[in-house]
Write a protein that holds these residues in place. Structure first.
Motif, short mmCIF file in Angstrom:
data_model
loop_
_atom_site.label_atom_id
_atom_site.label_comp_id
_atom_site.label_asym_id
_atom_site.label_seq_id
_atom_site.Cartn_x
_atom_site.Cartn_y
_atom_site.Cartn_z
N ASP A 2 35.90 19.72 6.55
CA ASP A 2 34.96 19.52 7.66
C ASP A 2 35.16 20.52 8.79
OD1 ASP A 2 33.76 17.50 6.38
OD2 ASP A 2 34.93 15.90 7.34
N ARG A 3 36.42 20.98 8.95
CA ARG A 3 36.71 21.88 10.07
C ARG A 3 35.93 23.17 9.95
NH1 ARG A 3 43.00 22.54 11.10
NH2 ARG A 3 42.42 23.88 12.82
N LYS A 4 35.60 23.74 11.10
CA LYS A 4 34.89 25.02 11.10
C LYS A 4 35.83 26.12 10.60
CE LYS A 4 31.35 24.37 14.55
NZ LYS A 4 30.73 25.04 15.70
N ILE A 5 35.29 26.95 9.74
CA ILE A 5 36.11 28.00 9.11
C ILE A 5 35.84 29.34 9.79
CG2 ILE A 5 36.58 29.24 6.95
CD1 ILE A 5 37.35 26.29 6.84
N SER A 6 36.92 30.04 10.15
CA SER A 6 36.76 31.38 10.74
C SER A 6 37.69 32.37 10.04
CB SER A 6 37.07 31.34 12.24
OG SER A 6 38.44 31.05 12.43
N VAL A 7 37.27 33.61 10.02
CA VAL A 7 38.10 34.68 9.45
C VAL A 7 38.31 35.73 10.53
CG1 VAL A 7 38.24 36.50 7.70
CG2 VAL A 7 37.14 34.32 7.14
N VAL A 8 39.54 36.14 10.73
CA VAL A 8 39.86 37.20 11.69
C VAL A 8 40.57 38.32 10.94
CG1 VAL A 8 41.08 37.79 13.82
CG2 VAL A 8 40.15 35.49 13.54
N THR A 9 39.95 39.50 10.89
CA THR A 9 40.63 40.62 10.24
C THR A 9 41.62 41.24 11.22
OG1 THR A 9 39.06 42.36 10.87
CG2 THR A 9 38.55 41.10 8.86
N GLY A 10 42.72 41.73 10.66
CA GLY A 10 43.75 42.33 11.52
C GLY A 10 44.34 41.32 12.48
N GLY A 11 44.44 40.07 12.04
CA GLY A 11 44.89 38.99 12.94
C GLY A 11 46.40 38.81 12.98
N SER A 12 47.13 39.72 12.35
CA SER A 12 48.60 39.55 12.31
C SER A 12 49.29 39.98 13.59
CB SER A 12 49.19 40.34 11.14
OG SER A 12 48.78 39.75 9.95
N LYS A 13 48.67 40.90 14.32
CA LYS A 13 49.29 41.30 15.59
C LYS A 13 48.24 41.77 16.60
CE LYS A 13 50.82 45.96 14.12
NZ LYS A 13 50.98 46.04 12.69
N GLY A 14 48.71 42.10 17.78
CA GLY A 14 47.84 42.66 18.82
C GLY A 14 46.68 41.75 19.19
N ILE A 15 45.53 42.36 19.36
CA ILE A 15 44.33 41.64 19.81
C ILE A 15 43.93 40.57 18.79
CG2 ILE A 15 41.85 41.92 20.23
CD1 ILE A 15 42.52 44.74 21.40
N GLY A 16 44.02 40.93 17.50
CA GLY A 16 43.62 40.00 16.44
C GLY A 16 44.45 38.73 16.45
N LYS A 17 45.73 38.88 16.72
CA LYS A 17 46.64 37.72 16.76
C LYS A 17 46.21 36.78 17.89
CE LYS A 17 51.58 36.67 16.88
NZ LYS A 17 52.28 36.65 18.16
N SER A 18 45.90 37.40 19.03
CA SER A 18 45.48 36.61 20.19
C SER A 18 44.14 35.90 19.90
CB SER A 18 45.37 37.56 21.38
OG SER A 18 45.12 36.87 22.54
N ILE A 19 43.23 36.61 19.21
CA ILE A 19 41.94 36.00 18.85
C ILE A 19 42.19 34.81 17.91
CG2 ILE A 19 39.76 36.34 17.59
CD1 ILE A 19 39.85 39.32 18.56
N ALA A 20 43.07 35.01 16.91
CA ALA A 20 43.37 33.94 15.96
C ALA A 20 43.92 32.72 16.70
CB ALA A 20 44.36 34.43 14.91
N GLU A 21 44.82 32.95 17.65
CA GLU A 21 45.42 31.84 18.40
C GLU A 21 44.37 31.12 19.26
OE1 GLU A 21 49.91 33.75 18.45
OE2 GLU A 21 48.78 33.70 20.34
N GLN A 22 43.46 31.90 19.84
CA GLN A 22 42.41 31.30 20.67
C GLN A 22 41.47 30.45 19.81
OE1 GLN A 22 41.94 31.25 24.07
NE2 GLN A 22 40.33 29.78 23.50
N LEU A 23 41.13 30.96 18.62
CA LEU A 23 40.21 30.22 17.74
C LEU A 23 40.83 28.90 17.26
CD1 LEU A 23 38.44 32.70 17.98
CD2 LEU A 23 38.13 32.68 15.50
N ILE A 24 42.16 28.92 17.06
CA ILE A 24 42.84 27.68 16.70
C ILE A 24 42.69 26.68 17.86
CG2 ILE A 24 45.10 26.62 16.27
CD1 ILE A 24 45.80 29.23 14.70
N LYS A 25 42.88 27.17 19.09
CA LYS A 25 42.70 26.31 20.29
C LYS A 25 41.28 25.78 20.35
CE LYS A 25 45.90 28.73 23.32
NZ LYS A 25 45.83 29.87 24.22
N ASP A 26 40.31 26.62 19.91
CA ASP A 26 38.90 26.23 19.94
C ASP A 26 38.54 25.27 18.79
OD1 ASP A 26 38.57 27.86 22.13
OD2 ASP A 26 37.62 29.51 21.05
N GLY A 27 39.53 24.94 17.96
CA GLY A 27 39.31 23.94 16.92
C GLY A 27 38.94 24.51 15.55
N TYR A 28 39.10 25.81 15.38
CA TYR A 28 38.76 26.43 14.09
C TYR A 28 39.95 26.43 13.14
CZ TYR A 28 34.36 28.13 15.92
OH TYR A 28 33.11 28.20 16.45
#
Ligand SMILES: NC(=O)c1ccc[n+]([C@@H]2O[C@H](COP(=O)([O-])OP(=O)(O)OC[C@H]3O[C@@H](n4cnc5c(N)ncnc54)[C@H](O)[C@@H]3O)[C@@H](O)[C@H]2O)c1
Length: 239
Positions: A2-28
């Motif tokens: 049921d959870r919303k699914i998101s994909v973040v490329t280059g999410g292992s470090k830098g900006i992508g990591k921060s985006i991934a962490e924010q999306l988790i906070k946003d419930g993804y």
């Protein structure tokens, strides 16, 4: 799921990591697609994927389709630099940068678009760069790739709008990440000096913009390029 699914490329470090962490906070539920596994795994899932390799991209979306059946958000963040004046730039460095930054983003968008068009919803955010404007010497390859992302974003917004899919881009300025930590002190000083706000941005500044662009609050915004760059895209403050 049921959870919303998101994909973040280059999410292992830098900006992508921060985006991934924010999306988790946003419930993804976040799937990081990267060539390197995250050092600290705060993401919900990791898939090893070289976005410049079409087989990897097709297999990633095959897996997503099979496992979750839908995808709500795609953030195309993975990117690289190989700077040099054009007369010194090996052709391979042009190919490499364009293959990852532009062709990789195009291939990810292509596979995501098939699913999002079918499900009649979705949000895509492409990470371009303030450099797309073409005001950095030594970045002919990078600028071509990032300007290409701007064009790609606008066309995809036209193609996918009637299917309920929004496509936007964020163009970061100077952000403190492993990518920029490789710049010399002299270059960093020059870049900061040219910046109206005289400071370096944080990865979270980009993650906040992405968070807005994937939220319901931005449902009437598509095909736009949001500069998050401390004002640098307006001009340089050196003179
Ligand atoms: N840092 C800045 O000042 C700045 C400014 C403007 C734009 N950007 C853009 O923001 C994005 C992120 O930059 P960053 O500073 O966090 O970079 P970074 O080098 O810190 O992180 C990039 C991530 O992308 C991954 N990656 C590289 N090639 C890949 C590939 N082929 N397939 C999958 N993953 C791959 C890396 O493993 C890494 O995890 C890039 O697109 C970059 O061009 C950064």
């Amino acid at each position: 799921m049921d959870r919303k699914i998101s994909v973040v490329t280059g999410g292992s470090k830098g900006i992508g990591k921060s985006i991934a962490e924010q999306l988790i906070k946003d419930g993804y539920f976040v799937i990081v697609a990267d060539v390197d596994e995250p050092a600290t795994t705060k993401s919900s899932g990791f898939v090893s994927c070289d976005i410049s390799n079409y087989d990897d991209v097709v297999s990633l979306f095959g897996l997503l389709r099979k496992k979750y059946g839908h995808i709500d958000v795609l953030v195309n963040n993975a990117g690289i630099i190989r700077d040099n004046m054009i007369w010194n730039m090996p052709k391979d460095d042009f190919d490499f940068v364009v293959d990852v930054n532009l062709k990789g983003t195009w291939m990810m968008c292509k596979e995501a678009a098939k699913i999002m068009r079918e499900q009649k919803s979705g949000k895509i955010v492409n990470i371009s760069s303030r450099a797309w404007l073409g005001n950095n010497r030594g970045q002919s390859n990078y600028t071509a790739s990032k300007a290409g992302i701007v064009g790609l974003t606008r066309v995809l917004a036209l193609e996918l709008g009637k299917y309920g899919v929004n496509v936007n881009a964020v163009a970061p300025g100077l952000i403190d990440t492993p990518l920029t930590q490789g710049l010399t002190e002299e270059v960093m000083k020059g870049l900061i000096n040219a910046q109206p706000t005289k400071k370096v941005g944080k990865p979270e500044d980009i993650a906040n913009a992405v968070s807005f662009l994937i939220s319901e609050k931005s449902n009437f915004i598509t095909g736009q390029i949001i500069h998050v760059d401390g004002g640098r895209s307006i001009g340089s403050t050196i003179f």
